[in-house]
Design a protein around this motif. Structure first.
Motif, PDB file in Angstrom:
ATOM      1  N   MET A  64     -75.630   5.767 -58.399  1.00  0.00           N
ATOM      2  CA  MET A  64     -76.650   6.111 -57.273  1.00  0.00           C
ATOM      3  C   MET A  64     -75.963   5.115 -56.306  1.00  0.00           C
ATOM      4  N   ASP A  65     -75.339   4.107 -56.251  1.00  0.00           N
ATOM      5  CA  ASP A  65     -74.707   3.384 -55.125  1.00  0.00           C
ATOM      6  C   ASP A  65     -73.294   3.690 -54.816  1.00  0.00           C
ATOM      7  N   GLY A  66     -72.727   4.879 -55.219  1.00  0.00           N
ATOM      8  CA  GLY A  66     -71.309   5.176 -55.058  1.00  0.00           C
ATOM      9  C   GLY A  66     -70.934   5.241 -53.736  1.00  0.00           C
ATOM     10  N   PRO A  67     -69.764   4.522 -53.453  1.00  0.00           N
ATOM     11  CA  PRO A  67     -69.038   4.617 -52.011  1.00  0.00           C
ATOM     12  C   PRO A  67     -69.104   5.898 -51.375  1.00  0.00           C
ATOM     13  N   ALA A  68     -69.005   7.073 -52.195  1.00  0.00           N
ATOM     14  CA  ALA A  68     -68.874   8.283 -51.483  1.00  0.00           C
ATOM     15  C   ALA A  68     -70.122   8.660 -50.879  1.00  0.00           C
ATOM     16  N   LYS A  69     -71.388   7.909 -51.314  1.00  0.00           N
ATOM     17  CA  LYS A  69     -72.697   8.468 -50.810  1.00  0.00           C
ATOM     18  C   LYS A  69     -72.757   7.724 -49.306  1.00  0.00           C
ATOM     19  N   HIS A  70     -72.225   6.614 -49.365  1.00  0.00           N
ATOM     20  CA  HIS A  70     -72.034   5.951 -48.112  1.00  0.00           C
ATOM     21  C   HIS A  70     -71.288   6.528 -46.977  1.00  0.00           C
ATOM     22  N   GLU A  71     -70.113   6.977 -47.574  1.00  0.00           N
ATOM     23  CA  GLU A  71     -69.168   7.861 -46.806  1.00  0.00           C
ATOM     24  C   GLU A  71     -69.778   8.960 -46.271  1.00  0.00           C
ATOM     25  N   ARG A  72     -70.566   9.706 -47.048  1.00  0.00           N
ATOM     26  CA  ARG A  72     -71.265  10.932 -46.689  1.00  0.00           C
ATOM     27  C   ARG A  72     -72.195  10.542 -45.404  1.00  0.00           C
ATOM     28  N   GLN A  73     -72.903   9.471 -45.569  1.00  0.00           N
ATOM     29  CA  GLN A  73     -73.720   8.880 -44.303  1.00  0.00           C
ATOM     30  C   GLN A  73     -73.098   8.955 -43.333  1.00  0.00           C
ATOM     31  N   VAL A  74     -71.886   8.463 -43.415  1.00  0.00           N
ATOM     32  CA  VAL A  74     -71.177   7.949 -41.939  1.00  0.00           C
ATOM     33  C   VAL A  74     -70.736   9.429 -41.136  1.00  0.00           C
ATOM     34  N   VAL A  75     -70.398  10.373 -42.085  1.00  0.00           N
ATOM     35  CA  VAL A  75     -69.855  11.614 -41.873  1.00  0.00           C
ATOM     36  C   VAL A  75     -70.981  12.386 -41.125  1.00  0.00           C
ATOM     37  N   LYS A  76     -72.231  12.307 -42.031  1.00  0.00           N
ATOM     38  CA  LYS A  76     -73.435  12.945 -41.526  1.00  0.00           C
ATOM     39  C   LYS A  76     -73.969  12.308 -40.104  1.00  0.00           C
ATOM     40  N   GLN A  77     -73.814  11.036 -40.055  1.00  0.00           N
ATOM     41  CA  GLN A  77     -74.435  10.360 -38.861  1.00  0.00           C
ATOM     42  C   GLN A  77     -73.390  10.755 -37.404  1.00  0.00           C
ATOM     43  N   TYR A  78     -72.095  10.775 -37.737  1.00  0.00           N
ATOM     44  CA  TYR A  78     -71.219  11.028 -36.626  1.00  0.00           C
ATOM     45  C   TYR A  78     -70.905  12.678 -36.313  1.00  0.00           C
ATOM     46  N   PHE A  79     -71.108  13.321 -37.501  1.00  0.00           N
ATOM     47  CA  PHE A  79     -70.582  15.030 -37.327  1.00  0.00           C
ATOM     48  C   PHE A  79     -71.720  15.721 -38.108  1.00  0.00           C
ATOM     49  N   PRO A  80     -72.845  15.860 -37.278  1.00  0.00           N
ATOM     50  CA  PRO A  80     -73.942  16.859 -38.134  1.00  0.00           C
ATOM     51  C   PRO A  80     -73.107  18.211 -38.194  1.00  0.00           C
ATOM     52  N   GLN A  81     -73.800  19.036 -39.244  1.00  0.00           N
ATOM     53  CA  GLN A  81     -73.341  20.467 -39.356  1.00  0.00           C
ATOM     54  C   GLN A  81     -74.067  21.222 -38.490  1.00  0.00           C
ATOM     55  N   SER A  82     -73.490  22.259 -38.399  1.00  0.00           N
ATOM     56  CA  SER A  82     -73.911  23.340 -37.501  1.00  0.00           C
ATOM     57  C   SER A  82     -73.822  24.729 -38.186  1.00  0.00           C
ATOM     58  N   ASP A  83     -75.087  25.504 -38.333  1.00  0.00           N
ATOM     59  CA  ASP A  83     -74.964  26.801 -38.798  1.00  0.00           C
ATOM     60  C   ASP A  83     -74.621  27.950 -38.049  1.00  0.00           C
ATOM     61  N   SER A  84     -74.498  27.641 -36.815  1.00  0.00           N
ATOM     62  CA  SER A  84     -74.218  28.430 -35.638  1.00  0.00           C
ATOM     63  C   SER A  84     -72.588  28.510 -35.300  1.00  0.00           C
TER      64      SER A  84
END
Length: 899
Positions: A64-84
């Motif tokens: 539940m508190d795995g480091p990768a989930k924190h790392e994913r939040q960092v990536v999500k915050q700085y580099f949002p995905q784009s469908d276009s």
């Protein structure tokens, strides 16, 4: 002093149970009916079952508190995905997708015929519609159109394949290694000579998951019916497949529930079957199984009312609870049979509860604590299982002393009236010392010497044959050698343990997911995850040559990583926007650097890799390509090395890939398993010290816990079971069950009034050997049907539970009794010397003689006399007859604890 401390806990519990037993004996109908109404009311919680089901793989099987989930939040915050402006390389999740792997084993797939078939498959997929919506309305885009598969960008038509040269792993700027597998290169070249597999991806926009799910389900149906040429195989997968197939795997065990309860009822009935038509306890056994079923209904219903998530792992709990409930039932029945048959039902119930109090309380406390300690783990599947099962254990205990006890009292009233077990008609008693009773018309026999029910032949076997055999000197030597072999094999196995759960094992064996994972491993495992290296320091001076040098040094450290002598990162495949930028412009001036950067990023397709705000780079990312990552151990080591390297750099770096969410289990599985085992073992030691009247024997219980855990961990590795969140559950269970068996036998040993350590051991296995065997067999029968399940999870549960029960029972009836004979201090001062004419206790001619320095005592016609001699005094004599002192001619009635 230790005895006084334990008595402060033990005696109040026994006294409280004695009062409760008498009360249940007086008012059985209330205790029979009320639990049924409670169970029916709480069972209404199953109405919410569909809403509480939690079968998400990430939610249940990753920390539940795995480091990768924190790392994913960092990536999500700085580099949002784009469908276009879609890029699979830059996804921070797996995305919403469908995939096909087409394989021609042993043949080249890059032929006109094979590609013609593959082009046709692609057209069938892209022509699928959901209502008015076509694939082009749902697909992710790049450059204004749907993102296509690279193989179709390189080979425009099937006929072009013979004239097209394809480079590997990069074809120009296209990383083709994830789409073409089983590659054979031309000698000394990067050009592909032949390949055996092609993988196609179809990514969808994230804006409408309902429509996406409908399209993906239609894809699965279409893929299962796709036409293919001879010698070609197709495997398929979608982003919803893992969760859906995991959820479906529980369906394979639903038919096993009825079989399990049928086995349990039949075994219980056979175990409690008597040839005496009055003493027969068929209905008692049936209601014991019913009591366990009610415990499951009540506990699950209560937690469903409370909103507790219901993971699929919980589906194994009813099988386990059935075994635990039946185990306590056997102990209650055994204690009932030790009471005086001519006493009234109320007194017999009071005596039964008093004798069973400590045993079933130890069982419940240890099992429930073991499960609740499992709540400390960060895995949702483990928490859900432990919460439901721990609560079910408590309800099992509650219904055992109320509902089952009430029926035991009602059955006792029938026996008191000497009525038939089936017709309830009064039947004649057999004559004294006569064995002429049967299941038909004569019953009510009992032992006229003891006033108790006649012991079962198996009990006499433990007393007359097994016990003396076990305490034989040569047998003890053999047991020690056997234990040494067991321990050595277990320790060896512990060093062979593999960590982590293979995701394909979460689906049923027959699932299409398995073949996709197998093909992926076989043809597309040469190159591992393409890992993001994120610079999160907003103050990092990218334009400064010294700063860039430090960053390049960090990237070089990543590229130089090795794993067992093999390179872990491909040195010439690092993708860095910064390195490409400085090739074009190499300024040491901040303004020039920042002014020219946006245009470069737009031109070179690195826009999504740099987060700029007000001419400040908030964060940026590069990519490193891992290689030689093919096993779970490789995945664990890769993750650890990448994070260690990132932490060792002076810059603030974060490494991430969506697969790390699942790899995180390796980082915590061992430490959490050890934590749970240590905490649970300490808790069991405290309980044992409180309830077993000798601290040394409590330590023996702790020893048994450690011994069984080592055995289960070692042999599960030898049985090809990995250490993962599923087996972690079972190792927690292991603690509770190992305490059950060892605590029962240890308590019986220290409570025995026999004189010698060997006799204490014989007495312990006489009273509890058969109940332990009954409990072990009933629990194994409760889970044995899981061995036929199509799911790895359920088969793993069976394997480890089988080891737990087998080793626990062997410790209870073999190892612990023998080891206790070496430590006579567990029961006070005892002797292992053989009885002779001058011994402390001697039985002759139907009399009990006790020889002491203070005089000779003659005790006649005792029902069940026990004497313990120590320090030239008689410490405890219990008899329904008179005690006569030959020296002083003084008489005592019903003496207890006389000096």
């Amino acid at each position: 002093m230790a005895r006084c401390k334990t008595d402060c806990v033990e005696k109040p519990i026994a006294r409280g149970f004695e009062i409760l037993g008498g009360f249940v004996g007086r008012h059985p109908w209330w205790f029979l009916i009320l639990p049924m109404f409670i169970s029916a009311g709480l069972g209404g919680g199953f109405y919410f079952l569909a809403d509480r089901e939690a079968n998400g793989i990430e939610e249940m099987f990753t920390p539940m508190d795995g480091p990768a989930k924190h790392e994913r939040q960092v990536v999500k915050q700085y580099f949002p995905q784009s469908d276009s402006d879609f890029s699979r390389l830059r996804l921070y999740t797996e995305g919403t997708f469908a995939s096909l792997i087409i394989v021609t084993p042993g043949q080249n797939i890059l032929t006109f015929t094979a590609l013609k078939n593959i082009f046709e498959m692609d057209r069938n997929v892209t022509n699928m519609r959901i209502g008015a919506l076509a694939f082009k309305d749902l697909c992710v885009e790049k450059g204004g159109g749907c993102v296509s598969n690279s193989i179709f960008d390189i080979v425009k038509t099937p006929s072009d394949v013979s004239t097209t040269t394809i480079n590997y792993p990069y074809h120009g700027t296209i990383f083709i290694a994830s789409e073409i597998g089983g590659v054979k290169l031309k000698s000394g070249s990067t050009q592909i000579e032949s390949a055996e597999a092609i993988r196609l991806f179809y990514f969808l926009k994230e804006d409408n998951q309902t429509i996406n799910t409908m399209w993906l389900k239609k894809f699965i149906e279409a893929a299962s019916k796709m036409k293919k040429e001879e010698g070609m195989t197709i495997s398929y997968f979608t982003s919803i497949s893992r969760d859906e197939e995991f959820e479906k795997s529980s369906d394979s065990i639903i038919p096993l529930f009825s079989l399990t309860y049928a086995l349990a009822i039949n075994f219980s009935i056979i175990s409690c079957l008597r040839l005496d038509c009055v003493r027969n306890k068929v209905w008692v056994a049936t209601f014991g199984v019913l009591s366990a079923g009610m415990a499951v209904l009540s506990s699950f219903g209560l937690l469903l009312y409370c909103g507790m998530p219901f993971a699929m792992t919980v589906a194994t709990a009813p099988f386990l609870i059935l075994g635990i409930g039946v185990d306590d039932m056997f102990i209650m029945i055994s204690c009932w049979q030790q009471t005086q048959v001519h006493d009234n039902v109320e007194d017999r119930m009071a005596a039964t509860y008093k004798e069973a109090a400590v045993s079933i309380t130890i069982t419940t406390l240890t099992d429930a604590l073991a499960f609740y300690i499992g709540l400390l783990t960060p895995f949702g599947s483990v928490q859900s299982f432990c919460m439901y099962t721990g609560t079910a254990v408590l309800f099992c205990y509650l219904y055992n002393i109320t509902f089952f006890g009430a029926f035991l009292a009602l059955n006792g009233s029938r026996e008191k009236g000497n009525r038939h077990w089936l017709t309830c008609m009064k039947v004649p008693e057999p004559e004294e010392n006569s064995k002429k009773y049967n299941l038909c018309c004569v019953g009510g026999a009992y032992d006229h010497e003891t006033g108790k029910e006649e012991p079962m032949p198996i009990n006499n076997f433990f007393k007359m044959y097994y016990g003396p055999f076990l305490t034989n000197t040569w047998t003890k030597v053999f047991v020690i050698l056997l234990y040494a072999g067991y321990l050595g094999s277990s320790i060896y196995g512990c060093f062979q343990i593999q960590e982590g759960i293979d995701l394909k094992n979460l689906a049923a064996d027959s699932s299409y997911v398995g073949s996709y994972y197998d093909n992926e491993d076989q043809y597309f495992s040469e190159y591992g995850p393409n890992v993001m290296v994120v610079v999160t320091d907003s103050k990092f001076q990218y334009w400064d040559q010294t700063a860039r040098k430090r960053l390049d040094t960090c990237l070089e450290r990543f590229e130089s990583l090795t794993l067992d002598g093999r390179s872990l990162v491909a040195k010439d495949m690092t993708l860095s926007w910064l390195n490409e930028y400085v090739k074009v412009i190499n300024p040491n001036n901040q303004n020039i650097f920042m002014d020219n950067l946006p245009a470069f990023l737009q031109r070179s397709d690195f826009t999504q890799d740099v987060n700029i705000s007000n001419k400040v780079i908030i964060a940026s990312r590069m990519f490193i390509q891992t290689i030689n990552v093919s096993t779970a151990v490789d995945e664990k080591n890769m993750l650890n090395k990448l994070r260690e390297t990132a932490n060792g750099c002076s810059e603030k770096l974060v490494v991430y890939h969506p697969a790390f969410i699942y790899f995180d289990q390796y980082a915590v599985i061992v430490s959490n398993t050890i934590q749970n085992i240590v905490v649970a073992t300490l808790a069991m030691l405290v309980i044992s010290l409180m309830l077993i009247p000798n601290p040394i024997c409590s330590l023996w219980v702790t020893f048994a816990i450690a011994s069984v855990i080592v055995g289960v961990a070692g042999f599960m590795a030898l049985w090809d079971v990995n250490l993962d969140s599923v087996s972690m559950i079972n190792l927690v269970i292991c603690i509770g069950f190992s305490v059950d068996f060892s605590a029962h036998i240890s308590y019986a040993f220290v409570s025995s009034k026999e004189v010698t350590a060997n006799k204490k051991a014989v007495d312990a296995v006489y009273h509890l050997g058969y109940p332990i065997i009954q409990g072990a067999v009933s629990t194994i029968l409760g889970v044995v049907v899981l061995s036929a399940a199509e799911s790895y999870i359920f088969r793993t549960f069976f394997k480890i539970m089988f080891l737990v029960i087998l080793f626990g029972a062997v410790h209870g009836v073999v190892f612990i009794p023998v080891f206790l004979t070496f430590f006579g201090i567990c029961g006070g001062k005892v002797s292992d010397k053989k009885d002779d004419g001058r011994s402390n206790t001697l039985s002759q001619n139907g009399h009990m003689w006790v020889s002491q320095t203070t005089g000779d005592f003659n005790l006649k016609n005792t029902h069940e006399l026990r004497a313990v001699a120590a320090n030239s005094h008689v410490w405890s004599i219990s008899s329904n007859q008179s005690f006569h002192n030959g020296k002083t001619n003084s008489a005592y009635e019903n003496i207890e604890d006389c000096p």
